[in-house]
Design an enzyme around this catalytic site. Sequence first.
Site, PDB file in Angstrom:
ATOM      1  N   ARG A   1       0.985  -1.124  -0.088  1.00 45.45           N
ATOM      2  CA  ARG A   1      -0.036   0.047  -0.072  1.00 45.45           C
ATOM      3  C   ARG A   1       0.682   1.242  -0.171  1.00 45.45           C
ATOM      4  NH1 ARG A   1      -5.523   2.087   2.082  1.00 45.45           N
ATOM      5  NH2 ARG A   1      -5.056   4.196   1.209  1.00 45.45           N
ATOM      6  N   ARG A  45      -5.334   1.291  -5.042  1.00 42.96           N
ATOM      7  CA  ARG A  45      -4.475   0.582  -4.216  1.00 42.96           C
ATOM      8  C   ARG A  45      -4.537  -0.702  -4.109  1.00 42.96           C
ATOM      9  NH1 ARG A  45      -8.361   4.298  -2.700  1.00 42.96           N
ATOM     10  NH2 ARG A  45      -9.726   3.534  -1.132  1.00 42.96           N
ATOM     11  N   ASP A  80      -6.892  -1.718   1.107  1.00 42.96           N
ATOM     12  CA  ASP A  80      -7.308  -0.641   1.807  1.00 42.96           C
ATOM     13  C   ASP A  80      -8.245  -1.343   3.064  1.00 42.96           C
ATOM     14  OD1 ASP A  80      -8.044   1.996   2.814  1.00 42.96           O
ATOM     15  OD2 ASP A  80      -9.954   2.065   1.607  1.00 42.96           O
ATOM     16  N   ASP A 136     -10.259  -0.773   6.797  1.00 36.20           N
ATOM     17  CA  ASP A 136     -10.691   0.361   7.482  1.00 36.20           C
ATOM     18  C   ASP A 136     -11.487  -0.530   8.590  1.00 36.20           C
ATOM     19  OD1 ASP A 136     -10.227   2.703   6.131  1.00 36.20           O
ATOM     20  OD2 ASP A 136     -11.488   1.741   4.574  1.00 36.20           O
TER      21      ASP A 136
END
Length: 124
Positions: free
Chosen positions: A35, A45, A48, A50
């Site tokens: 990343r 990317r 990711d 979260d």
Amino acid sequence: GQPDYLNAALWLETLLSARELKETAIAEIEAGLGRMRGPDRNAPRTIDIDIMLFDHDRLHIGQRSIPDPEALERPFVAIPLAEIAPDYVHPETGETLAEIAARFDPDAAGMRRRPDLLLNPADL
């Protein structure tokens, strides 16, 4: 305008705080998978990760809020969350994740299920 991507949700139990999880474990995983952070937050990317929900807490980590508002706004977040925890009650709305996900049409959102990538915890 971006290439297709794979989106998934997982339920995780950890002794880490939300901040420790984000700033250490997640940061290490993302870096290990290549990343690269640039000025465009929405650029393509490699990965990711979260934190959408953390227990039933309401938190702020950096510029992110938990619960993440995207769990209420984006079908590619709401639907996978509801698939793994349909009865979880959102700490801000009082709705279950299944109720939130029911507001979205995955076909209209361009979502497509990938049953070939289903991860069964019993296989781990």
